[in-house]
Design a protein around this motif. Sequence first.
Motif, PDB file in Angstrom:
ATOM      1  N   TRP A 168      -1.418   8.078   4.767  1.00 15.26           N
ATOM      2  CA  TRP A 168      -1.267   8.278   6.209  1.00 15.26           C
ATOM      3  C   TRP A 168      -2.529   7.931   6.977  1.00 15.26           C
ATOM      4  O   TRP A 168      -2.469   7.638   8.168  1.00 15.26           O
ATOM      5  CB  TRP A 168      -0.815   9.711   6.521  1.00 15.26           C
ATOM      6  N   THR A 169      -3.687   7.918   6.317  1.00 16.43           N
ATOM      7  CA  THR A 169      -4.922   7.581   7.037  1.00 16.43           C
ATOM      8  C   THR A 169      -4.965   6.105   7.441  1.00 16.43           C
ATOM      9  O   THR A 169      -5.794   5.729   8.269  1.00 16.43           O
ATOM     10  CB  THR A 169      -6.194   7.934   6.242  1.00 16.43           C
TER      11      THR A 169
ATOM     12  N   ALA B 106      -2.910   4.551   9.303  1.00 14.01           N
ATOM     13  CA  ALA B 106      -2.620   4.481  10.743  1.00 14.01           C
ATOM     14  C   ALA B 106      -3.896   4.711  11.551  1.00 14.01           C
ATOM     15  O   ALA B 106      -4.176   3.980  12.504  1.00 14.01           O
ATOM     16  CB  ALA B 106      -1.551   5.494  11.126  1.00 14.01           C
ATOM     17  N   LEU B 107      -4.672   5.699  11.172  1.00 16.46           N
ATOM     18  CA  LEU B 107      -5.931   5.981  11.877  1.00 16.46           C
ATOM     19  C   LEU B 107      -6.943   4.860  11.680  1.00 16.46           C
ATOM     20  O   LEU B 107      -7.611   4.438  12.638  1.00 16.46           O
ATOM     21  CB  LEU B 107      -6.518   7.303  11.398  1.00 16.46           C
ATOM     22  N   ARG B 108      -7.064   4.384  10.468  1.00 17.87           N
ATOM     23  CA  ARG B 108      -8.000   3.292  10.172  1.00 17.87           C
ATOM     24  C   ARG B 108      -7.633   2.041  10.975  1.00 17.87           C
ATOM     25  O   ARG B 108      -8.505   1.369  11.531  1.00 17.87           O
ATOM     26  CB  ARG B 108      -7.994   2.964   8.684  1.00 17.87           C
TER      27      ARG B 108
ATOM     28  N   LEU C  83      -5.818   1.815  13.793  1.00 16.51           N
ATOM     29  CA  LEU C  83      -6.040   2.015  15.233  1.00 16.51           C
ATOM     30  C   LEU C  83      -7.522   1.985  15.581  1.00 16.51           C
ATOM     31  O   LEU C  83      -7.907   1.427  16.612  1.00 16.51           O
ATOM     32  CB  LEU C  83      -5.407   3.326  15.693  1.00 16.51           C
ATOM     33  N   PHE C  84      -8.362   2.566  14.730  1.00 16.05           N
ATOM     34  CA  PHE C  84      -9.805   2.518  14.967  1.00 16.05           C
ATOM     35  C   PHE C  84     -10.305   1.075  14.921  1.00 16.05           C
ATOM     36  O   PHE C  84     -11.044   0.626  15.800  1.00 16.05           O
ATOM     37  CB  PHE C  84     -10.552   3.379  13.941  1.00 16.05           C
TER      38      PHE C  84
ATOM     39  N   SER D  17      -9.234  -0.802  17.980  1.00 17.65           N
ATOM     40  CA  SER D  17     -10.022  -0.460  19.174  1.00 17.65           C
ATOM     41  C   SER D  17     -11.364  -1.190  19.201  1.00 17.65           C
ATOM     42  O   SER D  17     -11.924  -1.434  20.264  1.00 17.65           O
ATOM     43  CB  SER D  17     -10.245   1.055  19.265  1.00 17.65           C
TER      44      SER D  17
END
Length: 126
Positions: free
Chosen positions: A92-93, A95-97, A99-100, A103
């Motif tokens: 699940w990380t 998605a965060l990786r 998006l970061f 950005s």
Amino acid sequence: MKRSRGVPVIRASRGNPQSAAITRLALAYARLWGARIAFDDEFGLFVCSGMRGGYARGGTTIGGAFLTGKEPARSLLRHEAVHADQWATYGWTFALRYLFEESRRRGARNRFEIAAGLADGGYRDS
């Protein structure tokens, strides 16, 4: 592609239990948006096409499911299969990786897109 009733979830999630759970959620989400769901044997990926919305750009891979509005090209599925591998690697990380990274470096400069193959994903080199 052939129609599937859910047996290939483990293959689509690359054997990762966390990615399998994410894939199941993605398939339920895709159904809510009106997707036709088929399993692509060559790339080991669920293809959720015909969605009315609920995805970014030309499509979005969540776990082992590719969500999109139209029938994708084979080259795009090759690109998206790499994203399924990334989901299996990071869980699940991812998605965060992603998006970061997005950005900091949008589109064709995103390292996850580069790893998946820019040309296959429909990106131009920048």
